[in-house]
Design a protein around this motif. Structure first.
Motif, PDB file in Angstrom:
ATOM      1  N   TRP A 183       0.821  -1.206   0.000  1.00 46.81           N
ATOM      2  CA  TRP A 183       0.000   0.000   0.000  1.00 46.81           C
ATOM      3  C   TRP A 183       0.862   1.266   0.000  1.00 46.81           C
ATOM      4  O   TRP A 183       1.829   1.377   0.737  1.00 46.81           O
ATOM      5  CB  TRP A 183      -0.931   0.010   1.209  1.00 46.81           C
ATOM      6  N   ASP A 184       0.466   2.235  -0.830  1.00 43.77           N
ATOM      7  CA  ASP A 184       1.145   3.520  -0.929  1.00 43.77           C
ATOM      8  C   ASP A 184       0.398   4.526  -0.047  1.00 43.77           C
ATOM      9  O   ASP A 184      -0.757   4.871  -0.318  1.00 43.77           O
ATOM     10  CB  ASP A 184       1.153   3.992  -2.387  1.00 43.77           C
ATOM     11  N   ARG A 185       1.037   4.988   1.003  1.00 38.97           N
ATOM     12  CA  ARG A 185       0.368   5.847   1.976  1.00 38.97           C
ATOM     13  C   ARG A 185      -0.061   7.183   1.354  1.00 38.97           C
ATOM     14  O   ARG A 185      -1.106   7.732   1.719  1.00 38.97           O
ATOM     15  CB  ARG A 185       1.269   6.073   3.195  1.00 38.97           C
ATOM     16  N   ASP A 186       0.725   7.693   0.436  1.00 35.13           N
ATOM     17  CA  ASP A 186       0.341   8.950  -0.217  1.00 35.13           C
ATOM     18  C   ASP A 186      -0.930   8.773  -1.043  1.00 35.13           C
ATOM     19  O   ASP A 186      -1.811   9.642  -1.053  1.00 35.13           O
ATOM     20  CB  ASP A 186       1.481   9.453  -1.119  1.00 35.13           C
ATOM     21  N   ASP A 207      -6.180   7.702  -5.969  1.00 37.36           N
ATOM     22  CA  ASP A 207      -5.373   7.048  -6.997  1.00 37.36           C
ATOM     23  C   ASP A 207      -6.046   7.223  -8.351  1.00 37.36           C
ATOM     24  O   ASP A 207      -7.084   6.621  -8.632  1.00 37.36           O
ATOM     25  CB  ASP A 207      -5.227   5.554  -6.657  1.00 37.36           C
ATOM     26  N   TYR A 254      -4.145   2.005  -5.171  1.00 39.22           N
ATOM     27  CA  TYR A 254      -3.441   2.394  -3.952  1.00 39.22           C
ATOM     28  C   TYR A 254      -2.141   1.615  -3.730  1.00 39.22           C
ATOM     29  O   TYR A 254      -1.486   1.803  -2.717  1.00 39.22           O
ATOM     30  CB  TYR A 254      -4.327   2.251  -2.697  1.00 39.22           C
ATOM     31  N   TRP A 255      -1.757   0.741  -4.660  1.00 38.38           N
ATOM     32  CA  TRP A 255      -0.502   0.005  -4.507  1.00 38.38           C
ATOM     33  C   TRP A 255       0.675   0.865  -4.961  1.00 38.38           C
ATOM     34  O   TRP A 255       0.543   1.723  -5.826  1.00 38.38           O
ATOM     35  CB  TRP A 255      -0.527  -1.263  -5.354  1.00 38.38           C
ATOM     36  N   THR A 256       1.844   0.602  -4.410  1.00 41.60           N
ATOM     37  CA  THR A 256       3.056   1.251  -4.895  1.00 41.60           C
ATOM     38  C   THR A 256       3.417   0.687  -6.262  1.00 41.60           C
ATOM     39  O   THR A 256       3.023  -0.438  -6.618  1.00 41.60           O
ATOM     40  CB  THR A 256       4.243   1.018  -3.945  1.00 41.60           C
TER      41      THR A 256
END
Length: 214
Positions: A32-35, A41, A51-53
């Motif tokens: 998961w990408d916190r930003d 997204d 929402y994944w990196t």
């Protein structure tokens, strides 16, 4: 981890243009990408990867990429290369090889090159050597004399589909390197179809022969 094609639980306003900030308690895990969880997204990715990196998406794709490669000659800065990279990503090709000029027009890729392995070769000889070291047969895609209908040809599961540039097609050096040259059967009046369209048809032909459909 949500199943492929499913909207992630907690997503807000899912659409083809993306999703808004995550609603509720944030999920945990290294993918998961916190930003993105905080701001939303809007990337052109399937719902599974919302929402994944980028790194997590590439790693997940690497686990199930198909064993065919795609190669494109790039002597004149062909505008089709970006679209071919996008199709290679859609069909989960192992790697895209750019032969010739290192710089290529990325506009048609729609940022899919972030998730697709792309390798540069300065010339045909370097590309052929790379393939030979890995025992990868090279299949040219071009409607030249002596070519075989792609619809009647059984492709090896591990192979490289080699495309020339819009207009001139495959160079003489590239044709000489091919184990076979395949043409897409046409039924109209035009002599050829667009290079990026031909690439998509050829990749889908491989998929129809070898891919396990969900």
């Amino acid at each position: 981890m949500p199943p492929a094609g499913a909207e992630p639980e907690g997503a807000q306003g899912s659409s083809t243009h993306g999703v808004g900030p995550w609603q509720g308690e944030w999920p945990t895990g290294p993918q998961w990408d916190r930003d993105l969880l905080a701001t939303g997204d809007t990337r052109n990715v399937i719902d599974k990867y919302r929402y994944w990196t980028v790194e997590a998406i590439v790693a997940d794709l690497d686990a199930h990429r198909h064993p065919f490669h795609v190669a494109i000659e790039n002597w004149q800065h062909d505008m089709n290369i970006g679209s071919i990279v996008r199709s290679a990503n859609a069909f989960a090709a192992e790697t895209v090889h750019i032969i010739g000029r290192k710089r290529w027009n990325k506009r048609g890729a729609m940022v899919t090159d972030r998730y697709q392995h792309v390798l540069h070769h300065p010339d045909v000889d370097d590309f052929v050597e790379w393939c030979a070291e890995r025992s990868l047969p090279i299949l040219g895609i071009d409607n030249v004399p002596g070519s075989v209908a792609i619809e009647r040809f059984r492709m090896p599961e591990r192979c490289v589909l080699l495309f020339g540039q819009e207009g001139p097609g495959l160079s003489a050096a590239a044709l000489a390197a091919c184990e076979a040259v395949l043409e897409i059967t046409q039924f109209g009046s035009t002599r050829s179809i667009n290079a990026s369209a031909a690439a998509a048809v050829a990749m889908h032909s491989w998929v129809m022969q070898h891919a396990r459909l969900p």
